[in-house]
Design an enzyme around this catalytic site. Structure first.
Site, PDB file in Angstrom:
ATOM      1  CE1 TYR A  72       4.080   5.355   1.669  1.00 22.29           C
ATOM      2  CE2 TYR A  72       3.042   5.447  -0.490  1.00 22.29           C
ATOM      3  CZ  TYR A  72       2.962   5.549   0.888  1.00 22.29           C
ATOM      4  OH  TYR A  72       1.750   5.832   1.475  1.00 22.29           O
ATOM      5  CD  GLU A 113       2.154  -2.848  -3.627  1.00 16.33           C
ATOM      6  OE1 GLU A 113       1.691  -2.370  -4.688  1.00 16.33           O
ATOM      7  OE2 GLU A 113       2.061  -2.275  -2.529  1.00 16.33           O
TER       8      GLU A 113
END
Length: 381
Positions: free
Chosen positions: A305, A312
């Site tokens: 994560y 991103e």
């Protein structure tokens, strides 16, 4: 010669079907509790009236009992429940008429026969009422259809992300060997290396990624109509304003971003996470729990994560100059305000929200991990 054994104080009470024994020992260790020939044998180390010692006692029951007692320990005492073989009321606990000195009634749980019969009657009435209420609740005629849909949804998503993962892994370990030039991906993570053969990751993988992420919109619908227990708002934020924003708005509209090496890392981290998540949900639909998969489901996210969020963020940072130059998605308001809402400014706000979202999601998943993988409370039987 060994002295007489120490006996703890034992309090007892009964119901028509069971006996309750409360042994006044704290910090009990190494308990040995058995029933042989209708005699309960007790031996344990703990702190009682004579201090920290080994205590033991035997009780020969008045009538036959089941040979498997159920024991529950607390810090202050040990509780033993013994089932009677026949449901009736005993005039005393032991076969011998004279009550042992260490044994006394448990007035906290004591009931006489009439009170116990009333309690038993109330329990039976409660059970009957519960059965009546359950019989009135209409059975869901679409239960199996819903379960079949959820199984198929998770299976299709698993197969889609498996295809992405296998395809990219082949590119990583096979296609990358044909190119000897390896350079540092300095704008992303300083210790990650990438071969130049990955520049077309988007053009190779995007169709399947578009399919999987479009299908992921069904997770919002599943939550909306109550097929799954996931809350609606987090599902909307994660699906629409999370991956789909990066995929459709950033990568899908800017050709300049589609050849960036960071696309490889984004797609790779996304696919690895889903390799464990969707099979876990699919097996949960049919009531199967595979412990290695459960462990991976609630452990793999710990490195993935943050890395996925970092990839991103790098993608968004790289896209800001392009959006500034092209003016795409910037909104100009009519006069007399003459103000333009710059899309790069929106992306900067989104970056802050992205890291906050990763932090909130990290806490949520950590609580789930403790719930599913944390230590279980032990019960003695």
């Amino acid at each position: 010669m060994a002295g007489p054994s120490l006996r703890p104080h034992v309090h007892w009470a009964q119901r028509h079907r069971e006996l309750f024994l409360r042994v006044d020992l704290s910090d009990v260790r190494n308990p040995d509790i058995t029933i042989t020939d209708n005699v309960l044998h007790f031996r344990a180390q703990g702190h009682g009236a004579k201090g920290d010692n080994i205590y033991e006692f035997e009780i020969e029951f008045l009538e036959p009992v089941e040979p498997k007692p159920v024991c529950r320990m607390t810090q202050r005492q040990l509780n033993i429940t013994v089932q009677k073989k026949e449901s009736n009321w005993w005039e005393r606990l032991t076969k011998q008429e004279k009550r042992p000195l260490f044994l006394a009634p448990d007035f906290d749980r004591w009931l006489d026969e009439s009170d116990a019969e009333m309690e038993l009657k109330e329990k039976e009435e409660e059970k009957i009422n519960k059965m009546k209420i359950e019989s009135r609740v209409p059975k869901d005629p679409f239960k199996h259809l819903k379960k079949g849909y959820l199984i198929m949804y998770n299976l299709v998503q698993f197969l889609g992300f498996s295809w992405i993962f296998v395809n990219m892994t082949v590119r990583l370990f096979i296609l990358g060997k044909g190119n000897m030039e390896i350079h540092l991906l300095s704008k992303m993570i300083g210790f990650l290396y990438l071969t130049d053969s990955f520049y077309d990751t988007f053009h190779t993988i995007s169709d399947m990624m578009y399919f999987c992420q479009t299908l992921a919109l069904m997770e919002i619908m599943n939550s909306l109509i109550g097929l799954v227990k996931s809350p609606l708002i987090p599902s909307i934020v994660q699906v629409i304003f999370g991956r789909n924003f990066v995929l459709f708005v950033i990568l899908g509209t800017l050709e300049e971003m589609q050849s960036k090496p960071v696309v490889f890392f984004i797609f790779y981290f996304w696919s690895i996470i889903e390799l464990f998540r969707y099979p876990y949900y699919m097996l949960s639909c049919i009531g199967i729990e595979w412990k290695p998969l459960t462990w991976l489901r609630y452990t793999a996210w710990i490195p993935l994560y943050p890395l996925g969020g970092l990839a991103e963020a790098v993608c968004i940072v790289q896209s800001i100059p392009i959006f500034s130059e092209t003016g795409k998605f910037s909104l100009g308001l009519p006069n007399p305000l003459n103000v333009t809402i710059q899309f790069p400014f929106v992306l900067q706000i989104y970056l802050i929200a992205l890291f906050l979202g990763v932090f909130v999601n990290f806490r949520h998943l950590y609580k789930q991990r403790k719930q599913h993988l944390g230590p279980k409370k032990r019960k003695m039987k």
